[in-house]
Design a protein around this motif. Structure first.
Motif, mmCIF file in Angstrom:
data_model
loop_
_atom_site.group_PDB
_atom_site.id
_atom_site.type_symbol
_atom_site.label_atom_id
_atom_site.label_comp_id
_atom_site.label_asym_id
_atom_site.label_seq_id
_atom_site.Cartn_x
_atom_site.Cartn_y
_atom_site.Cartn_z
ATOM 1 N N ARG A 45 69.621 77.096 -25.239
ATOM 2 C CA ARG A 45 69.226 77.282 -23.671
ATOM 3 C C ARG A 45 67.745 77.030 -23.691
ATOM 4 O O ARG A 45 66.944 77.161 -24.587
ATOM 5 N N LEU A 46 67.387 76.372 -22.675
ATOM 6 C CA LEU A 46 65.990 75.963 -22.191
ATOM 7 C C LEU A 46 65.425 77.260 -21.551
ATOM 8 O O LEU A 46 66.048 78.001 -20.999
ATOM 9 N N ILE A 47 63.975 77.659 -21.800
ATOM 10 C CA ILE A 47 63.185 78.742 -21.052
ATOM 11 C C ILE A 47 62.342 78.213 -20.643
ATOM 12 O O ILE A 47 61.407 77.520 -21.135
ATOM 13 N N ARG A 48 61.905 78.600 -19.520
ATOM 14 C CA ARG A 48 60.619 78.473 -18.840
ATOM 15 C C ARG A 48 59.436 79.282 -19.415
ATOM 16 O O ARG A 48 59.606 80.615 -19.039
ATOM 17 N N PRO A 49 58.528 78.543 -19.990
ATOM 18 C CA PRO A 49 57.479 79.574 -20.342
ATOM 19 C C PRO A 49 56.577 80.221 -19.309
ATOM 20 O O PRO A 49 56.553 79.530 -18.245
ATOM 21 N N PRO A 50 55.682 81.082 -19.715
ATOM 22 C CA PRO A 50 54.936 81.534 -18.563
ATOM 23 C C PRO A 50 53.930 80.372 -18.004
ATOM 24 O O PRO A 50 53.409 79.763 -18.973
ATOM 25 N N GLY A 51 53.943 80.295 -16.927
ATOM 26 C CA GLY A 51 53.175 79.440 -16.139
ATOM 27 C C GLY A 51 53.620 78.137 -16.269
ATOM 28 O O GLY A 51 52.866 76.924 -16.005
ATOM 29 N N ASN A 52 54.660 77.839 -17.194
ATOM 30 C CA ASN A 52 55.160 76.432 -17.481
ATOM 31 C C ASN A 52 53.942 75.415 -18.053
ATOM 32 O O ASN A 52 53.981 74.183 -17.811
ATOM 33 N N ARG A 53 53.208 76.177 -18.900
ATOM 34 C CA ARG A 53 52.145 75.497 -19.599
ATOM 35 C C ARG A 53 52.768 75.032 -21.075
ATOM 36 O O ARG A 53 53.303 75.886 -21.818
ATOM 37 N N PHE A 54 52.510 73.849 -21.362
ATOM 38 C CA PHE A 54 52.688 73.066 -22.805
ATOM 39 C C PHE A 54 51.596 72.573 -23.394
ATOM 40 O O PHE A 54 50.590 72.144 -22.605
ATOM 41 N N SER A 55 51.385 72.775 -24.559
ATOM 42 C CA SER A 55 50.522 71.945 -25.467
ATOM 43 C C SER A 55 51.244 70.615 -25.807
ATOM 44 O O SER A 55 52.086 70.497 -26.195
ATOM 45 N N PHE A 71 62.958 74.305 -13.824
ATOM 46 C CA PHE A 71 63.950 75.260 -13.128
ATOM 47 C C PHE A 71 64.710 75.936 -14.021
ATOM 48 O O PHE A 71 66.011 76.522 -13.664
ATOM 49 N N ALA A 72 64.387 76.051 -15.367
ATOM 50 C CA ALA A 72 65.224 76.872 -16.069
ATOM 51 C C ALA A 72 64.779 78.453 -16.025
ATOM 52 O O ALA A 72 63.479 78.831 -15.466
ATOM 53 N N PRO A 73 65.435 79.487 -16.222
ATOM 54 C CA PRO A 73 65.157 80.913 -16.321
ATOM 55 C C PRO A 73 63.986 81.166 -17.234
ATOM 56 O O PRO A 73 63.906 80.525 -18.221
ATOM 57 N N GLU A 74 63.552 82.167 -16.974
ATOM 58 C CA GLU A 74 62.299 82.628 -18.210
ATOM 59 C C GLU A 74 62.974 83.497 -19.150
ATOM 60 O O GLU A 74 64.109 83.924 -19.119
ATOM 61 N N PHE A 75 62.280 83.961 -20.197
ATOM 62 C CA PHE A 75 62.843 84.592 -21.200
ATOM 63 C C PHE A 75 63.648 85.841 -21.042
ATOM 64 O O PHE A 75 64.749 85.934 -21.510
ATOM 65 N N PRO A 76 63.366 86.711 -20.127
ATOM 66 C CA PRO A 76 64.442 87.758 -19.946
ATOM 67 C C PRO A 76 65.618 87.552 -19.440
ATOM 68 O O PRO A 76 66.686 88.078 -19.941
#
Length: 214
Positions: A45-55, A71-76
């Motif tokens: 499953r893909l997960i949208r991280p907080p703020g959708n921030r990537f390094s 458009f992926a759901p967050e961790f919970p």
């Protein structure tokens, strides 16, 4: 060598990829489900991280970009699908200190309680079971076992972790991963409501369970 019929546990191998250096930045999760000594399904499953921030550093490793998870759901929401499966299962991860810290940090970030389960580290198991391998990275274990492998894909990492654990249990004649851990003097870790206990080596076994194969 044990057979699938003698494998007495339900187990789940889990792997996370993170978007940044922060542990609470999961951007994908892979799970391999073990029943009766075989991998019966693999999920990703893909997960949208907080703020959708990537390094850029993390993206260069796993290839996941902000647009992939926009458009992926967050961790919970993602993990709500699986937390029920964890109950009564032995959890395992390759470098468990990392993957289970992702769970803890993410739950802390969202103010959620910890689930309760025991877990093992397949790196530590492999270090004891195949001590003569020059490295115990997943790609090395996959090559040692003759398995095809796409590294840094969460589902693939979970699958190879599960297959390596089953191979070790089979070679050691263990009835499950907890039995294998006991034979290799590895103390399981545990996640629980009030915190966690790390997976750690106990005494050193008197002799290696299985010498390097091939």
């Amino acid at each position: 060598m044990s057979s699938p019929a003698s494998f007495q546990e339900r187990a789940i191998a889990i792997d996370f990829e993170t978007a940044t250096e922060a542990r609470a930045s999961a951007c994908s999760v892979g799970l391999a489900f073990i029943e009766n000594g075989v991998v019966v399904r693999v999920e990703e499953r893909l997960i949208r991280p907080p703020g959708n921030r990537f390094s850029p550093f993390n993206t260069a490793i796993h290839g996941i970009r902000p647009e992939h998870v926009a458009f992926a759901p967050e961790f919970p929401e993602v993990m709500a699908e699986f937390f029920g499966d964890f109950e009564g299962a032995v959890m395992v991860a390759h470098n468990a200190a990392f993957d289970f810290s992702v769970i803890r940090a993410s739950l802390d970030f969202y103010g959620m309680p910890y689930p309760e389960f025991s877990y093992l580290c397949s790196v530590k198991l492999a270090q004891r079971h195949w001590p003569d391998l020059g490295s115990h990275r997943l790609n090395v274990l996959a090559a040692h076992l003759g398995l095809s492998f796409q590294h840094h894909n969460a589902a693939e990492d979970a699958r190879i972790c599960a297959q390596a654990c089953l191979a070790m249990a089979g070679q050691a004649g263990a009835s499950g991963l907890m039995d294998l851990a006991t034979r290799l003097a590895l103390n399981p870790g545990r996640l629980h409501r009030s915190g966690y206990d790390a997976c750690s080596f106990a005494r050193k076994p008197k002799k290696t369970a299985v010498a390097l194969q091939g």
